[in-house]
Scaffold this motif. Structure first.
Motif, short mmCIF file in Angstrom:
data_model
loop_
_atom_site.label_atom_id
_atom_site.label_comp_id
_atom_site.label_asym_id
_atom_site.label_seq_id
_atom_site.Cartn_x
_atom_site.Cartn_y
_atom_site.Cartn_z
N GLY A 255 8.13 -1.63 5.86
CA GLY A 255 6.99 -1.82 6.93
C GLY A 255 5.65 -2.10 5.79
O GLY A 255 4.60 -1.37 6.19
N ALA A 256 6.13 -2.65 4.66
CA ALA A 256 4.84 -2.93 3.77
C ALA A 256 3.73 -3.75 4.18
O ALA A 256 3.63 -4.85 4.99
CB ALA A 256 5.43 -3.87 2.39
N THR A 257 2.67 -3.12 3.63
CA THR A 257 1.22 -3.86 4.00
C THR A 257 0.42 -4.05 2.81
O THR A 257 0.66 -3.47 1.81
CB THR A 257 0.40 -2.93 5.05
N THR A 258 -0.60 -4.76 2.91
CA THR A 258 -1.43 -5.28 1.56
C THR A 258 -2.90 -5.07 2.00
O THR A 258 -3.37 -4.89 3.23
CB THR A 258 -1.08 -6.48 1.15
N GLN A 259 -3.81 -5.21 1.02
CA GLN A 259 -5.31 -5.39 1.26
C GLN A 259 -5.59 -6.32 0.17
O GLN A 259 -5.27 -6.32 -0.90
CB GLN A 259 -5.86 -3.70 0.88
N HIS A 260 -6.58 -7.22 0.96
CA HIS A 260 -7.20 -8.20 0.05
C HIS A 260 -8.63 -8.10 0.15
O HIS A 260 -9.26 -7.80 1.15
CB HIS A 260 -6.71 -9.62 0.74
N TRP A 261 -9.43 -8.56 -0.96
CA TRP A 261 -10.70 -8.43 -1.08
C TRP A 261 -10.98 -10.03 -1.69
O TRP A 261 -10.55 -10.58 -2.35
CB TRP A 261 -11.42 -7.52 -2.13
N ASP A 262 -12.42 -10.53 -0.99
CA ASP A 262 -13.01 -11.77 -1.34
C ASP A 262 -13.27 -11.84 -2.65
O ASP A 262 -13.85 -11.14 -3.09
CB ASP A 262 -14.32 -11.87 -0.40
N ILE A 263 -12.78 -12.95 -3.14
CA ILE A 263 -12.90 -13.36 -4.76
C ILE A 263 -14.21 -14.08 -5.02
O ILE A 263 -14.43 -15.06 -4.23
CB ILE A 263 -11.90 -13.96 -5.23
N PRO A 264 -15.02 -13.42 -5.57
CA PRO A 264 -16.41 -14.38 -5.77
C PRO A 264 -16.03 -15.85 -6.21
O PRO A 264 -15.36 -16.00 -7.20
CB PRO A 264 -17.31 -13.45 -6.89
N LYS A 265 -16.92 -16.69 -5.62
CA LYS A 265 -16.84 -18.18 -6.10
C LYS A 265 -17.16 -18.36 -7.60
O LYS A 265 -16.68 -19.42 -8.30
CB LYS A 265 -17.33 -19.01 -5.18
N ASP A 266 -18.20 -17.78 -8.22
CA ASP A 266 -18.69 -17.91 -9.58
C ASP A 266 -18.06 -16.71 -10.58
O ASP A 266 -18.85 -16.65 -11.29
CB ASP A 266 -20.09 -18.01 -9.40
N TRP A 267 -16.93 -16.21 -10.41
CA TRP A 267 -16.41 -15.13 -10.99
C TRP A 267 -16.13 -15.51 -12.63
O TRP A 267 -16.23 -14.86 -13.33
CB TRP A 267 -15.26 -14.51 -10.44
N MET A 268 -16.15 -17.00 -12.76
CA MET A 268 -15.78 -17.33 -14.06
C MET A 268 -16.95 -17.89 -14.83
O MET A 268 -16.84 -18.07 -16.02
CB MET A 268 -14.97 -18.63 -14.03
N VAL A 269 -18.13 -17.85 -14.24
CA VAL A 269 -19.55 -18.31 -15.03
C VAL A 269 -19.86 -17.39 -15.89
O VAL A 269 -19.61 -15.98 -15.91
CB VAL A 269 -20.51 -18.72 -14.00
N THR A 270 -20.79 -17.69 -16.66
CA THR A 270 -21.13 -17.05 -17.95
C THR A 270 -22.19 -15.67 -17.45
O THR A 270 -22.00 -14.76 -18.13
CB THR A 270 -22.11 -17.56 -19.12
N ASP A 271 -22.96 -16.04 -16.53
CA ASP A 271 -23.92 -15.16 -15.93
C ASP A 271 -23.63 -14.32 -14.76
O ASP A 271 -24.43 -13.69 -14.16
CB ASP A 271 -25.26 -15.83 -15.73
N PHE A 272 -22.10 -14.22 -14.34
CA PHE A 272 -21.81 -13.48 -13.48
C PHE A 272 -21.97 -11.94 -13.68
O PHE A 272 -21.66 -11.38 -14.84
CB PHE A 272 -20.10 -13.85 -13.10
N LEU B 29 0.98 -1.28 -0.01
CA LEU B 29 -0.03 0.07 -0.19
C LEU B 29 0.93 1.32 0.12
O LEU B 29 1.85 1.46 0.78
CB LEU B 29 -1.07 0.06 1.07
N ASN B 30 0.49 2.44 -0.96
CA ASN B 30 1.09 3.40 -1.03
C ASN B 30 2.71 3.32 -1.53
O ASN B 30 3.46 4.31 -1.40
CB ASN B 30 1.24 4.21 0.29
N GLY B 31 2.77 2.18 -2.07
CA GLY B 31 4.21 1.80 -2.58
C GLY B 31 5.30 1.70 -1.68
O GLY B 31 6.33 2.06 -2.16
N LYS B 32 4.96 1.64 -0.47
CA LYS B 32 6.09 1.62 0.70
C LYS B 32 6.67 0.29 0.85
O LYS B 32 5.90 -0.57 1.12
CB LYS B 32 5.63 2.15 1.91
#
Length: 239
Positions: free
Chosen positions: A142-159, A136-139
């Motif tokens: 003391g580097a830190t990160t942020q993660h977001w939950d990946i949708p389980k159906d991200w690959m399906v046609t009607d997502f 974060l902030n390119g530091k």
């Protein structure tokens, strides 16, 4: 003298006695089905810095066999079916806790490019969303990160990706691809990622192709069958 109960006898001119079997019941055949040939497929060329997995219409089609370096091009034959929903998870090498690479010593950059033999290419019309950002902030210290939950159906046609931002095109100079890229056909394709090549480390891309971009006619409706790649026990497949 033995008796042959299941077949008759055929005496040839040389005196050899051969058993002749009675014909069995005729096998019933259904209507002839047109099946695809390898000439009905198109070539898919894919390059990712550093890794990807590719789905078409919800089916896993290709996975980069090298997780980090050397950078490589993955080429596979695909049997297109339109509309064709392409979904790709691409990852830059990055420590999950720091977002850094090379033993937490460096901020890496990224990039993704794809071209199919039907004229499908990556460009800014694709959707792209980041699910892991850092440091974060390119530091580096003391580097830190942020993660977001990946949708389980991200690959399906009607997502529903309607709220996702558009992919951002980047220059070849910014991505700095390695030699295998130049040895394969990516003419007309653009390097894409999010806005930030350096800090966004896991990006999902999506694009639906309604018909062959090169103007080829729609392919026949081939019998494709269904492959269950979930590895679930048989008792769970219908749940």
């Amino acid at each position: 003298m033995r008796q042959l109960t299941m077949c008759g006898l055929l005496i040839l001119s040389g005196g050899l006695v051969v058993a002749q079997q009675k014909p069995g019941p005729e096998r019933k055949r259904g209507p002839r089905i047109a099946k695809p040939r390898i000439t009905d497929t198109v070539k898919a060329n894919v390059y990712a810095d550093n890794w990807f997995k590719l789905y078409i219409n919800g089916n896993l089609v290709a996975v980069d066999s090298i997780s980090f370096i050397p950078h490589n091009v993955v080429s596979v034959d695909i049997l297109p079916e339109y509309p064709m929903t392409i979904a790709v998870m691409a990852k830059d090498n990055a420590d999950p806790k720091t977002g850094l690479e090379y033993n937490n010593s460096n901020i890496g950059d990224a990039g993704f490019i794809l071209k199919f033999g039907d004229g499908t290419v990556t460009d800014a019309s694709w959707k792209a969303k980041s699910f892991f950002r850092g440091p974060l902030n390119g530091k580096v210290q003391g580097a830190t990160t942020q993660h977001w939950d990946i949708p389980k159906d991200w690959m399906v046609t009607d997502f529903d990706d309607s709220t996702w931002p558009q992919a951002v095109e980047h220059t070849e100079q910014a991505v700095d691809p390695k030699q295998p890229y130049y040895e394969n056909d990516f003419k007309g394709a653009k390097w894409i990622w999010t806005q930030d090549l350096a800090l966004d480390n896991t990006v999902i891309f999506r694009k639906t192709i309604k018909s062959p971009p090169n103007g080829d006619p729609l392919p026949k409706t081939w019998p494709r069958g269904v492959i269950d790649a979930s590895e679930k026990p048989a008792s769970q497949t219908n749940q």
